[in-house]
Design a protein around this motif. Structure first.
Motif, PDB file in Angstrom:
ATOM      1  N   THR A 171       0.896  -1.261  -0.185  1.00 41.98           N
ATOM      2  CA  THR A 171       0.034   0.021   0.110  1.00 41.98           C
ATOM      3  C   THR A 171       0.912   1.220  -0.081  1.00 41.98           C
ATOM      4  OG1 THR A 171      -1.427  -1.161   1.342  1.00 41.98           O
ATOM      5  CG2 THR A 171      -1.870   1.085   1.083  1.00 41.98           C
ATOM      6  N   PHE A 208     -11.467  -2.697  -0.995  1.00 45.13           N
ATOM      7  CA  PHE A 208     -10.156  -2.113  -0.799  1.00 45.13           C
ATOM      8  C   PHE A 208     -10.570  -1.108   0.473  1.00 45.13           C
ATOM      9  CE2 PHE A 208      -7.217   1.462  -1.638  1.00 45.13           C
ATOM     10  CZ  PHE A 208      -5.981   0.804  -1.304  1.00 45.13           C
ATOM     11  N   HIS A 211      -9.786  -2.623   3.372  1.00 40.09           N
ATOM     12  CA  HIS A 211      -8.303  -2.922   3.638  1.00 40.09           C
ATOM     13  C   HIS A 211      -7.858  -1.421   4.476  1.00 40.09           C
ATOM     14  CE1 HIS A 211      -4.077  -3.590   2.893  1.00 40.09           C
ATOM     15  NE2 HIS A 211      -4.089  -2.372   2.319  1.00 40.09           N
ATOM     16  N   THR A 214      -9.314  -1.317   8.169  1.00 38.64           N
ATOM     17  CA  THR A 214      -8.262  -2.241   8.709  1.00 38.64           C
ATOM     18  C   THR A 214      -7.008  -2.014   9.047  1.00 38.64           C
ATOM     19  OG1 THR A 214      -9.714  -4.368   7.812  1.00 38.64           O
ATOM     20  CG2 THR A 214      -7.505  -4.687   8.736  1.00 38.64           C
ATOM     21  N   SER A 270       0.586  -3.967   5.302  1.00 32.87           N
ATOM     22  CA  SER A 270      -0.191  -3.260   4.544  1.00 32.87           C
ATOM     23  C   SER A 270      -0.337  -3.804   3.004  1.00 32.87           C
ATOM     24  CB  SER A 270       0.264  -1.913   4.467  1.00 32.87           C
ATOM     25  OG  SER A 270       1.524  -1.702   3.729  1.00 32.87           O
ATOM     26  N   ILE A 272      -1.790  -5.826  -0.380  1.00 33.19           N
ATOM     27  CA  ILE A 272      -2.848  -6.003  -1.006  1.00 33.19           C
ATOM     28  C   ILE A 272      -2.632  -7.255  -1.977  1.00 33.19           C
ATOM     29  CG2 ILE A 272      -4.667  -5.268  -2.461  1.00 33.19           C
ATOM     30  CD1 ILE A 272      -3.264  -2.307  -1.807  1.00 33.19           C
TER      31      ILE A 272
END
Length: 298
Positions: A171, A208, A211, A214, A270, A272
């Motif tokens: 990220t 997303f 995400h 979180t 972080s 993805i």
């Protein structure tokens, strides 16, 4: 106008053998049948067509005008049948056909174009239908077999869905060029606690967004959402206008923009994950070919 005839390929094959060899005994031997059986097939065909196809004498066999015309059309018919069988076999192998693929913003700006290019180069006669579908909606499309393969933010927890990891991206923070943190090499997520955030809208960016919330909560804060956008370019434009900052996958580096700055986050958590997913209940031959190439490419 429909024609009611009662004959099949056996009759036509028998006719074509005699028409080519102009000899009943040789034609029967070529077809591995007896000469009386061949004669019955030809007689049955003539009765159904209601035309004499061969002029027979004790010395020779010749095509009548009706027979000659039927021979010309049968050549075309058998050519089409052979082509149809060949195409059916190729479709069963997945060399030709159709495949529907769904993608999200990150996959189409990441590895997916390279994978699609390799697939089209190897299987040019497979029609690829691409559809943009947000990750959370792809799960439903996969369950209903509306798409063959989806590229989405993973993982998938559905028992009927199988997936393959396609990409792991960090990220990153997207900043206006004049932002105080724009010159940093990395940024700790907790440093963004007081920033105003621009993120994707709920309808298209649900996975997303989850995400983002979180990882921000793990860093000790809830992001202050000042603006939402439905597209990647919308997010980048709002950041460029100094409306706020945003978080995105590192595939943003594939975009060419001079009005924003991209800085990686320090946090390892972080990450993805983009996965390719499909429903195990059904697999088309073309989809099987795509998955084989996908596994090789990765």
């Amino acid at each position: 106008m429909s024609i009611n005839v009662r004959f099949d390929l056996r009759h036509l094959k028998a006719f074509m053998a005699v028409a080519e060899l102009l000899h009943f005994k040789k034609a029967a031997e070529a077809l591995f049948i007896t000469q009386p059986a061949l004669s019955r097939l030809i007689k049955n065909l003539e009765n159904e067509v209601k035309a004499e196809l061969f002029a027979r004498t004790t010395r020779q066999v010749a095509l009548t005008e009706a027979g000659r015309l039927l021979q010309d059309e049968c050549r075309l018919a058998f050519s089409h049948i052979e082509r149809g069988v060949h195409l059916a076999q190729r479709a069963a192998e997945g060399d030709i056909g159709h495949i529907t693929i769904a993608y999200n913003d990150f996959s189409i700006n990441g590895n997916l174009p390279r994978i699609l290019e390799a697939f089209k180069e190897k299987f040019p006669q497979v029609a690829v239908e691409l559809s943009y579908i947000p990750s959370h909606l792809q799960h439903e499309a996969l369950r209903d077999c509306q798409i063959d393969i989806g590229f989405l933010i993973g993982p998938s927890e559905d028992d009927c869905i199988e997936s393959l990891l396609v990409d792991r991206e960090k990220t990153v923070v997207i900043l206006p060029v004049k932002h105080p943190l724009a010159q940093r090499k990395t940024i700790r997520l907790k440093e963004l606690a007081d920033e105003k955030f621009i993120i994707g809208s709920e309808g298209g960016w649900q996975a997303f967004r989850a995400h983002i919330f979180t990882i921000c909560q793990k860093a000790g804060f809830i992001p202050q959402i000042i603006q939402e956008a439905s597209t990647s370019n919308g997010i980048f434009g709002l950041v460029a206008a100094n409306m706020g900052i945003s978080l995105y996958a590192e595939c943003v580096k594939n975009f060419t923009r001079r009005d924003i700055v991209v800085v990686p986050l320090e946090e390892d958590q972080s990450i993805i994950e983009t996965v390719a997913a499909w429903n195990t209940a059904y697999e088309s031959p073309s989809a099987r070919r795509f998955k084989e190439l996908l596994k090789q490419a990765l």
